[in-house]
Motif scaffolding. Structure first.
Motif, PDB file in Angstrom:
ATOM      1  N   ALA A 130       0.826  -1.208   0.000  1.00  0.00           N
ATOM      2  CA  ALA A 130       0.000   0.000   0.000  1.00  0.00           C
ATOM      3  C   ALA A 130       0.859   1.256   0.000  1.00  0.00           C
ATOM      4  N   SER A 131       1.965   1.243   0.743  1.00  0.00           N
ATOM      5  CA  SER A 131       2.833   2.426   0.795  1.00  0.00           C
ATOM      6  C   SER A 131       3.494   2.692  -0.548  1.00  0.00           C
ATOM      7  N   VAL A 132       3.913   1.626  -1.239  1.00  0.00           N
ATOM      8  CA  VAL A 132       4.490   1.806  -2.576  1.00  0.00           C
ATOM      9  C   VAL A 132       3.418   2.302  -3.548  1.00  0.00           C
ATOM     10  N   GLY A 133       2.203   1.741  -3.448  1.00  0.00           N
ATOM     11  CA  GLY A 133       1.126   2.144  -4.342  1.00  0.00           C
ATOM     12  C   GLY A 133       0.736   3.601  -4.164  1.00  0.00           C
ATOM     13  N   ILE A 134       0.574   4.049  -2.902  1.00  0.00           N
ATOM     14  CA  ILE A 134       0.180   5.437  -2.685  1.00  0.00           C
ATOM     15  C   ILE A 134       1.293   6.395  -3.074  1.00  0.00           C
ATOM     16  N   TYR A 135       2.545   5.953  -2.935  1.00  0.00           N
ATOM     17  CA  TYR A 135       3.661   6.814  -3.354  1.00  0.00           C
ATOM     18  C   TYR A 135       3.645   7.022  -4.858  1.00  0.00           C
ATOM     19  N   GLU A 136       3.454   5.950  -5.595  1.00  0.00           N
ATOM     20  CA  GLU A 136       3.436   6.061  -7.048  1.00  0.00           C
ATOM     21  C   GLU A 136       2.237   6.883  -7.532  1.00  0.00           C
ATOM     22  N   LEU A 137       1.129   6.840  -6.821  1.00  0.00           N
ATOM     23  CA  LEU A 137      -0.069   7.570  -7.232  1.00  0.00           C
ATOM     24  C   LEU A 137      -0.063   9.031  -6.798  1.00  0.00           C
ATOM     25  N   GLU A 138       0.687   9.356  -5.731  1.00  0.00           N
ATOM     26  CA  GLU A 138       0.548  10.674  -5.127  1.00  0.00           C
ATOM     27  C   GLU A 138       1.818  11.524  -5.102  1.00  0.00           C
ATOM     28  N   HIS A 139       2.992  10.937  -5.337  1.00  0.00           N
ATOM     29  CA  HIS A 139       4.214  11.706  -5.103  1.00  0.00           C
ATOM     30  C   HIS A 139       4.400  12.876  -6.082  1.00  0.00           C
ATOM     31  N   ASP A 140       3.723  12.829  -7.227  1.00  0.00           N
ATOM     32  CA  ASP A 140       3.868  13.921  -8.185  1.00  0.00           C
ATOM     33  C   ASP A 140       2.719  14.928  -8.102  1.00  0.00           C
ATOM     34  N   GLN A 141       1.862  14.800  -7.068  1.00  0.00           N
ATOM     35  CA  GLN A 141       0.776  15.751  -6.878  1.00  0.00           C
ATOM     36  C   GLN A 141       1.311  17.039  -6.236  1.00  0.00           C
ATOM     37  N   PRO A 142       0.663  18.188  -6.503  1.00  0.00           N
ATOM     38  CA  PRO A 142       1.118  19.446  -5.877  1.00  0.00           C
ATOM     39  C   PRO A 142       0.995  19.387  -4.350  1.00  0.00           C
ATOM     40  N   GLU A 143       2.013  19.866  -3.665  1.00  0.00           N
ATOM     41  CA  GLU A 143       2.047  19.917  -2.207  1.00  0.00           C
ATOM     42  C   GLU A 143       1.728  18.559  -1.581  1.00  0.00           C
ATOM     43  N   THR A 144       2.276  17.529  -2.151  1.00  0.00           N
ATOM     44  CA  THR A 144       2.013  16.180  -1.649  1.00  0.00           C
ATOM     45  C   THR A 144       2.762  15.920  -0.345  1.00  0.00           C
ATOM     46  N   LEU A 145       2.177  15.085   0.475  1.00  0.00           N
ATOM     47  CA  LEU A 145       2.826  14.653   1.720  1.00  0.00           C
ATOM     48  C   LEU A 145       3.541  13.316   1.538  1.00  0.00           C
ATOM     49  N   TYR A 146       3.333  12.696   0.385  1.00  0.00           N
ATOM     50  CA  TYR A 146       3.916  11.378   0.121  1.00  0.00           C
ATOM     51  C   TYR A 146       5.221  11.556  -0.655  1.00  0.00           C
ATOM     52  N   THR A 147       6.226  12.097   0.020  1.00  0.00           N
ATOM     53  CA  THR A 147       7.485  12.418  -0.649  1.00  0.00           C
ATOM     54  C   THR A 147       8.473  11.265  -0.654  1.00  0.00           C
ATOM     55  N   SER A 148       8.188  10.202   0.082  1.00  0.00           N
ATOM     56  CA  SER A 148       9.087   9.049   0.132  1.00  0.00           C
ATOM     57  C   SER A 148       8.285   7.821   0.519  1.00  0.00           C
ATOM     58  N   ILE A 149       8.913   6.662   0.352  1.00  0.00           N
ATOM     59  CA  ILE A 149       8.259   5.426   0.754  1.00  0.00           C
ATOM     60  C   ILE A 149       8.032   5.410   2.268  1.00  0.00           C
ATOM     61  N   PHE A 150       8.946   6.014   3.023  1.00  0.00           N
ATOM     62  CA  PHE A 150       8.791   6.037   4.472  1.00  0.00           C
ATOM     63  C   PHE A 150       7.540   6.823   4.873  1.00  0.00           C
ATOM     64  N   ASP A 151       7.340   8.011   4.262  1.00  0.00           N
ATOM     65  CA  ASP A 151       6.133   8.786   4.550  1.00  0.00           C
ATOM     66  C   ASP A 151       4.877   8.027   4.126  1.00  0.00           C
ATOM     67  N   SER A 152       4.967   7.337   3.016  1.00  0.00           N
ATOM     68  CA  SER A 152       3.834   6.548   2.541  1.00  0.00           C
ATOM     69  C   SER A 152       3.555   5.373   3.467  1.00  0.00           C
ATOM     70  N   PHE A 153       4.601   4.768   4.011  1.00  0.00           N
ATOM     71  CA  PHE A 153       4.418   3.650   4.951  1.00  0.00           C
ATOM     72  C   PHE A 153       3.759   4.153   6.237  1.00  0.00           C
ATOM     73  N   TYR A 154       4.140   5.355   6.641  1.00  0.00           N
ATOM     74  CA  TYR A 154       3.496   5.967   7.814  1.00  0.00           C
ATOM     75  C   TYR A 154       2.002   6.133   7.565  1.00  0.00           C
ATOM     76  N   TRP A 155       1.633   6.587   6.370  1.00  0.00           N
ATOM     77  CA  TRP A 155       0.226   6.707   6.004  1.00  0.00           C
ATOM     78  C   TRP A 155      -0.465   5.355   6.041  1.00  0.00           C
ATOM     79  N   ALA A 156       0.206   4.305   5.536  1.00  0.00           N
ATOM     80  CA  ALA A 156      -0.390   2.977   5.502  1.00  0.00           C
ATOM     81  C   ALA A 156      -0.659   2.453   6.911  1.00  0.00           C
ATOM     82  N   VAL A 157       0.289   2.665   7.829  1.00  0.00           N
ATOM     83  CA  VAL A 157       0.103   2.216   9.211  1.00  0.00           C
ATOM     84  C   VAL A 157      -1.063   2.943   9.856  1.00  0.00           C
ATOM     85  N   LEU A 158      -1.144   4.259   9.651  1.00  0.00           N
ATOM     86  CA  LEU A 158      -2.251   5.025  10.220  1.00  0.00           C
ATOM     87  C   LEU A 158      -3.588   4.591   9.633  1.00  0.00           C
ATOM     88  N   SER A 159      -3.603   4.338   8.337  1.00  0.00           N
ATOM     89  CA  SER A 159      -4.853   3.951   7.685  1.00  0.00           C
ATOM     90  C   SER A 159      -5.349   2.603   8.194  1.00  0.00           C
TER      91      SER A 159
END
Length: 228
Positions: A150-179
Motif C-alpha cells: 500500500a505504501s508503494v502504491g500510494i507513493y506512485e499515485l501521489e508523489h507527483d501531486q502538488p504539495e504532496t505529503l507522500y514524498t518518500s516510501i517512508f512517509d507513505s508507509f506511515y500513512w499505511a500504518v495510520l490507515s
C-alpha cells in the motif's frame, strides 16, 4: 538472601512494595523533570538528588538480582532482566554528560514496566500469547506485506501531486500504518487512484485490530476455563 526477591515470602513482598514505591516516585520525578525543563530554570538540587538516589537503588537491585539469580545469564537476557537494565541505563541521563542524550531520558519511562513483575495477569497474557504466537506471526507478516504494498502504491499515485505529503516510501508507509489502525487524518490523497486505494486500505484495516483481539480473547478464555 534469595528471599529478598521471592514474592512468596514476607520479606520478598516487603521488598517488592519498596521497589514499587521507588518506581512510582521515579515516574513522578520524570514528570517534574519535564516541568522544570519547560520553565528553563534548571533542575532544583533536591530533584537531581532524588533521581540520583533512585538510580543507585535500581542499580543495586539489578546487581543483586544477577548475583542471586539461579542462572545469571538467563536473568540478564529475560524480559525483566532487560527492563531492569533499561531502568539503570536511563539513570545516566542525570549525569551532566548524558543530559543532552534524548535516548537516555527516554529509557527512564521503561521503569514503569517493572511494576508488572509478579503479576498473575501478566502471566496469563504471556501464556495466551505463547499459544497464539504462530498465528500472530503469520497475521503480522501478512499485515506488514500489505502495508508495504500500500505504501508503494500510494507513493506512485501521489508523489507527483502538488504539495504532496507522500514524498518518500517512508512517509507513505506511515500513512499505511495510520490507515490500517487509527486513521490517517491529514494524509488525504488527491488523485482518484489514491482515494480508491485509501478506501481499500481502510476497509482492510477494520480487521487489523479485530483479528489479533479475537485470537487473544480466545486464548485467554481457554486458559481461564482450564484454571481450577
Amino acid at each position: 538472601m534469595r528471599q529478598i526477591f521471592d514474592l512468596d515470602t514476607r520479606l520478598g513482598r516487603r521488598v517488592n512494595v519498596f521497589i514499587t514505591a521507588a518506581i512510582v516516585l521515579s515516574m513522578a520525578t520524570l514528570v517534574a523533570d519535564t516541568h522544570y525543563a519547560a520553565a528553563d530554570g534548571g533542575l532544583p538540587g533536591w530533584l537531581w538528588t532524588l533521581e540520583l538516589v533512585i538510580w543507585v537503588l535500581f542499580g543495586v537491585e539489578y546487581v543483586m538480582r544477577i548475583v542471586l539469580a539461579p542462572s545469571a545469564w538467563r536473568y540478564v537476557f529475560s524480559f525483566y532482566g532487560i527492563v531492569d537494565l533499561l531502568a539503570v541505563l536511563g539513570g545516566f541521563a542525570n549525569v551532566p554528560a548524558g543530559t543532552s542524550l534524548r535516548l537516555l531520558r527516554l529509557l527512564r519511562v521503561f521503569r514503569v514496566l517493572k511494576l508488572v513483575r509478579g503479576s498473575e495477569a501478566i502471566d496469563r497474557f504471556r501464556a495466551a500469547f505463547r499459544d497464539i504466537a504462530d498465528e500472530l506471526l503469520v497475521y503480522l507478516s501478512a499485515s506488514g506485506i500489505l502495508m508495504f504494498i500500500a505504501s508503494v502504491g500510494i507513493y506512485e499515485l501521489e508523489h507527483d501531486q502538488p504539495e504532496t505529503l507522500y514524498t518518500s516510501i517512508f512517509d507513505s508507509f506511515y500513512w499505511a500504518v495510520l490507515s490500517l489502525t487509527a486513521g490517517a487524518e491529514g494524509y488525504q490523497p488527491a488523485s482518484f487512484g489514491g482515494k480508491l486505494l485509501s478506501i481499500f486500505i481502510v476497509l482492510i484495516g477494520l480487521g487489523v485490530v479485530a483479528v489479533p483481539s479475537g485470537l487473544l480473547a480466545s486464548a485467554l478464555y481457554k486458559h481461564d476455563s482450564q484454571t481450577p
